[in-house]
Design a protein around this motif. Structure first.
Motif, PDB file in Angstrom:
ATOM      1  N   ASP A 160      -4.491  -1.096  -3.155  1.00 16.03           N
ATOM      2  CA  ASP A 160      -5.523  -0.142  -2.763  1.00 16.03           C
ATOM      3  C   ASP A 160      -5.370   0.210  -1.276  1.00 16.03           C
ATOM      4  N   SER A 183      -5.927   2.642 -11.291  1.00 14.95           N
ATOM      5  CA  SER A 183      -4.817   1.840 -11.786  1.00 14.95           C
ATOM      6  C   SER A 183      -5.118   1.350 -13.203  1.00 14.95           C
ATOM      7  N   ASP A 187       3.809   1.597  -1.100  1.00 15.23           N
ATOM      8  CA  ASP A 187       4.535   1.716  -2.376  1.00 15.23           C
ATOM      9  C   ASP A 187       3.607   1.958  -3.563  1.00 15.23           C
ATOM     10  N   GLY A 188       2.290   2.002  -3.325  1.00 18.71           N
ATOM     11  CA  GLY A 188       1.339   2.311  -4.391  1.00 18.71           C
ATOM     12  C   GLY A 188       0.885   1.117  -5.212  1.00 18.71           C
ATOM     13  N   HIS A 189       1.172  -0.106  -4.761  1.00 18.34           N
ATOM     14  CA  HIS A 189       0.766  -1.308  -5.512  1.00 18.34           C
ATOM     15  C   HIS A 189      -0.597  -1.842  -5.099  1.00 18.34           C
ATOM     16  N   PRO A 237      -5.040  -0.358  -6.896  1.00 17.39           N
ATOM     17  CA  PRO A 237      -5.385   0.983  -6.414  1.00 17.39           C
ATOM     18  C   PRO A 237      -6.372   1.657  -7.350  1.00 17.39           C
ATOM     19  N   GLN A 252       0.837  -1.203   0.000  1.00 13.69           N
ATOM     20  CA  GLN A 252       0.000   0.000   0.000  1.00 13.69           C
ATOM     21  C   GLN A 252       0.872   1.254   0.000  1.00 13.69           C
TER      22      GLN A 252
END
Length: 197
Positions: A136, A194, A132-134, A191, A130
């Protein structure tokens, strides 16, 4: 521990794993475990002072083994679901054992409970994914892990049963069910906004 003693202990653990997977803690019998392990009850109790202690060691070993085979990475949670699916199919006993573990004492999870000890690194990996933006970020990491475990287990059980239910009808083979499980995990974890899928 001498080699012969180690081999006996390993046979006891293997027999106990099969017994607990088949019958749960309450239904498991020490006599059957000892007989299957080719060990006396006295020898079994020399290693494990009670049936509960034996069950706890089976759970500990199970958690370590499955964790090593399936490894959670925060940047590839759908892959984790695929690996879990494969593990369930390759080791059907695992799904049965996990069900008995979940039923053993679901309302009493001490902070040092083996299940929590095994889950913490997985939750940390999701939290990192989360950050690291991978993944949601709206999910609580523990809730998301429960959903992912549910997807893997329920879809794998479906794959194990599909031949019995519909004779392996077109599009319902294990590979197709695995793809559906991985896709479900991707959709649940990606996310907002995405372009992954």
């Amino acid at each position: 521990m001498r080699a012969a003693g180690h081999a006996t202990k390993e046979r006891i653990l293997a027999a106990a794993t099969a017994e607990f997977a088949e019958h749960g803690v309450a239904g498991a019998r020490i006599n059957r475990i000892a007989a299957e392990a080719r060990a006396s009850k006295d020898r079994l109790y020399a290693y494990f002072p009670s049936k509960q202690a034996l069950f706890e060691e089976v759970v500990r070993q199970w958690a370590v083994d499955v964790g090593e085979r399936t490894a959670v990475r925060g940047d590839d949670l759908p892959g984790y679901v695929g690996r879990l699916f494969d593990d369930y199919l390759g080791n059907p006993q695992t799904a049965r054992l996990q069900a008995w573990i979940d039923l053993a004492e679901p309302d009493r999870l001490a902070s040092d409970d083996l299940r929590l000890t095994a889950l913490r690194p997985k939750i940390d990996a999701i939290r990192q994914g989360q950050a690291d933006g991978h993944v949601d970020p709206s999910w609580h990491p523990a809730d998301l892990l429960i959903v992912l475990l549910g997807i893997a287990r329920s879809m794998a059980l479906s794959a194990l049963a599909v031949g019995k239910i519909d004779g392996g009808a077109r599009g319902r083979d294990a590979a197709g069910i695995r793809r559906a499980a991985v896709l479900a995990a991707q959709r649940v974890t990606e996310p907002p906004g995405s372009t992954q899928g």
